[in-house]
Enzyme design. Sequence first.
Site, PDB file in Angstrom:
ATOM      1  N   ARG A 192      -4.124 -20.764  13.446  1.00 44.53           N
ATOM      2  CA  ARG A 192      -5.002 -19.634  13.109  1.00 44.53           C
ATOM      3  C   ARG A 192      -6.497 -19.924  13.353  1.00 44.53           C
ATOM      4  O   ARG A 192      -7.190 -19.075  13.900  1.00 44.53           O
ATOM      5  CB  ARG A 192      -4.759 -19.161  11.670  1.00 44.53           C
TER       6      ARG A 192
ATOM      7  N   CYS B   8      -5.877 -32.907  22.413  1.00 42.97           N
ATOM      8  CA  CYS B   8      -6.979 -33.035  23.378  1.00 42.97           C
ATOM      9  C   CYS B   8      -7.483 -31.672  23.832  1.00 42.97           C
ATOM     10  O   CYS B   8      -7.314 -31.305  24.998  1.00 42.97           O
ATOM     11  CB  CYS B   8      -6.547 -33.843  24.590  1.00 42.97           C
ATOM     12  N   GLU B   9      -8.010 -30.910  22.918  1.00 42.76           N
ATOM     13  CA  GLU B   9      -8.646 -29.630  23.242  1.00 42.76           C
ATOM     14  C   GLU B   9      -9.745 -29.417  22.230  1.00 42.76           C
ATOM     15  O   GLU B   9      -9.532 -29.655  21.033  1.00 42.76           O
ATOM     16  CB  GLU B   9      -7.663 -28.464  23.075  1.00 42.76           C
TER      17      GLU B   9
HETATM   18  N1  LLP Z   1       4.764  -4.751   9.798  1.00 39.31           N
HETATM   19  C1  LLP Z   1       4.480  -4.815  11.111  1.00 39.31           C
HETATM   20  C2  LLP Z   1       5.042  -3.813  12.011  1.00 39.31           C
HETATM   21  C3  LLP Z   1       3.648  -5.836  11.597  1.00 39.31           C
HETATM   22  O1  LLP Z   1       3.350  -5.891  12.900  1.00 39.31           O
HETATM   23  C4  LLP Z   1       3.102  -6.787  10.704  1.00 39.31           C
HETATM   24  C5  LLP Z   1       2.247  -7.865  11.173  1.00 39.31           C
HETATM   25  C6  LLP Z   1       3.445  -6.691   9.346  1.00 39.31           C
HETATM   26  C7  LLP Z   1       4.279  -5.647   8.923  1.00 39.31           C
HETATM   27  C8  LLP Z   1       2.967  -7.662   8.303  1.00 39.31           C
HETATM   28  O2  LLP Z   1       1.592  -7.627   8.165  1.00 39.31           O
HETATM   29  P1  LLP Z   1       0.899  -8.483   6.994  1.00 39.31           P
HETATM   30  O3  LLP Z   1       1.261  -7.848   5.674  1.00 39.31           O
HETATM   31  O4  LLP Z   1       1.399  -9.863   7.080  1.00 39.31           O
HETATM   32  O5  LLP Z   1      -0.540  -8.382   7.282  1.00 39.31           O
HETATM   33  N2  LLP Z   1      -0.615 -13.977  13.278  1.00 39.31           N
HETATM   34  C9  LLP Z   1      -1.652 -13.165  12.680  1.00 39.31           C
HETATM   35  C10 LLP Z   1      -1.102 -11.926  11.996  1.00 39.31           C
HETATM   36  C11 LLP Z   1      -0.278 -11.031  12.891  1.00 39.31           C
HETATM   37  C12 LLP Z   1       0.303  -9.857  12.169  1.00 39.31           C
HETATM   38  C13 LLP Z   1       1.255  -9.106  13.040  1.00 39.31           C
HETATM   39  N3  LLP Z   1       1.940  -8.037  12.398  1.00 39.31           N
HETATM   40  C14 LLP Z   1      -2.458 -14.025  11.723  1.00 39.31           C
HETATM   41  O6  LLP Z   1      -2.186 -15.213  11.602  1.00 39.31           O
HETATM   42  O7  LLP Z   1      -3.394 -13.533  11.109  1.00 39.31           O
END
Ligand code: LLP
Length: 421
Positions: free
Chosen positions: A314, A346-347
């Site tokens: 992240r 190494c980045e």
């Molecule tokens: N529903 C759908 C259709 C989604 O695309 C997502 C997240 C969620 C629910 C859940 O969202 P949350 O409650 O967790 O915010 N990798 C990124 C976050 C990507 C979120 C993608 N979709 C990060 O580390 O911040």
Amino acid sequence: MDHFLYHNGVLCAEDVPVTDIAAAVGTPFYVYSTATLTRHFRLFDEALMGMDHLICFAMKANSNQAVLTLMASLGAGVDVVSGGEYARAKAAGFDGDKIVFSGVGKTREEMRTALLGGIRQFNLESEPEMRRLNQIALELGVVAPVTVRVNPDVDAKTHEKIATGKSENKFGIPIARAPEVYAEIATLPGLRAVGIDVHIGSQLTDLEPFRQAYRKVADLTRTLRAQGHDIIRLDLGGGLGIPYERSNAAPPLPVEYGAMVRHELADLGCEIEIEPGRLIAGNAGILVTEVIYVKSGEGREFVIVDAAMNDLVRPAMYSAHHDIVPVIEPAPGAEQSPFDVVGPVCETGDTFAKQRNLTAMAEGDLIAFRSAGAYGAVMASEYNTRPLIPEVLVKDDQFAVIRARPTYEQIIARDSVPDWL
Ligand code: LLP
């Protein structure tokens, strides 16, 4: 609130000193708290009390089987976005009627598997997907329950890589076109529309974008009902943010989110579904790592730790902030100075924090990245042939390894060398 606090000068996960886990499994590792996961699920459940509702944990945030099994035992549903996640949901004991299938690119195989294994609904994201699902349902002689994910063209005011509700994003069907799409669904014998779906982004720290989107969904519900469609369910997506920086103002609480949902939507009498991931799992996990070296650069002190961007991507990917705390509690009033906290990959991007004020660090010290329970382990890779790090689950004074660190031999054995070499 979470369950990672100092007791007798040592950071504990519930009642387990993090030092005990480090001694047993080695660093780096993730550790999750059962109490925090449970508490966060219940906060949503209570926030929606009085409305017929289902909380579908977005397992993309954390899909360890132990976490899923806990969620299932609490009565959660689950939101999946791939055949792999669907298989995990079934393996964790979720009934088909508690599994929601989201995602912009569901394949034939994924549709077939879910139709045969049981599904609460598919959240459709395009007309081609709608027609394909109809065809597959007809081939199997079943009717697929569906919602249409509408794109309400609302600015979620979050990081551009995780905003999904603007018209330029790839997600959903423009809300203005929804009536046409529902009209077509009504003509397709393999599909049955059960509701409307919306998800505008992740790590939202303000209720206003949600409110705008939900108002548009409420209007659409009335329009579609007037056109004869039976809208019984509203899937409101996930996205409620968490406090990554303790020093910043806290985002709205689930109870405030729930009150807003009730205010905007309760009169429609629909069953409410939500898909939170981060708020349930984020602050229920930390990543623990050991300082390998402290190195002086040109006017900078670098703390080189044994975790890297492949373990927690992240910061490298979204410039995300994770609070960093020493596992041994610093003396009250201990002096702080700025450090760059970096991994061994190494980045240059393998940097967890720049010029972060921390107390003095020495080789062998353990530190923890907080708020790492969501989008941490699930986004990890074996870049640099660094084994995926273990995951540990704590409950009161017990802990268990819920995913073991693979050996180098296991990693190498997954490859095969063709016999012409
Ligand atoms: N529903 C759908 C259709 C989604 O695309 C997502 C997240 C969620 C629910 C859940 O969202 P949350 O409650 O967790 O915010 N990798 C990124 C976050 C990507 C979120 C993608 N979709 C990060 O580390 O911040």
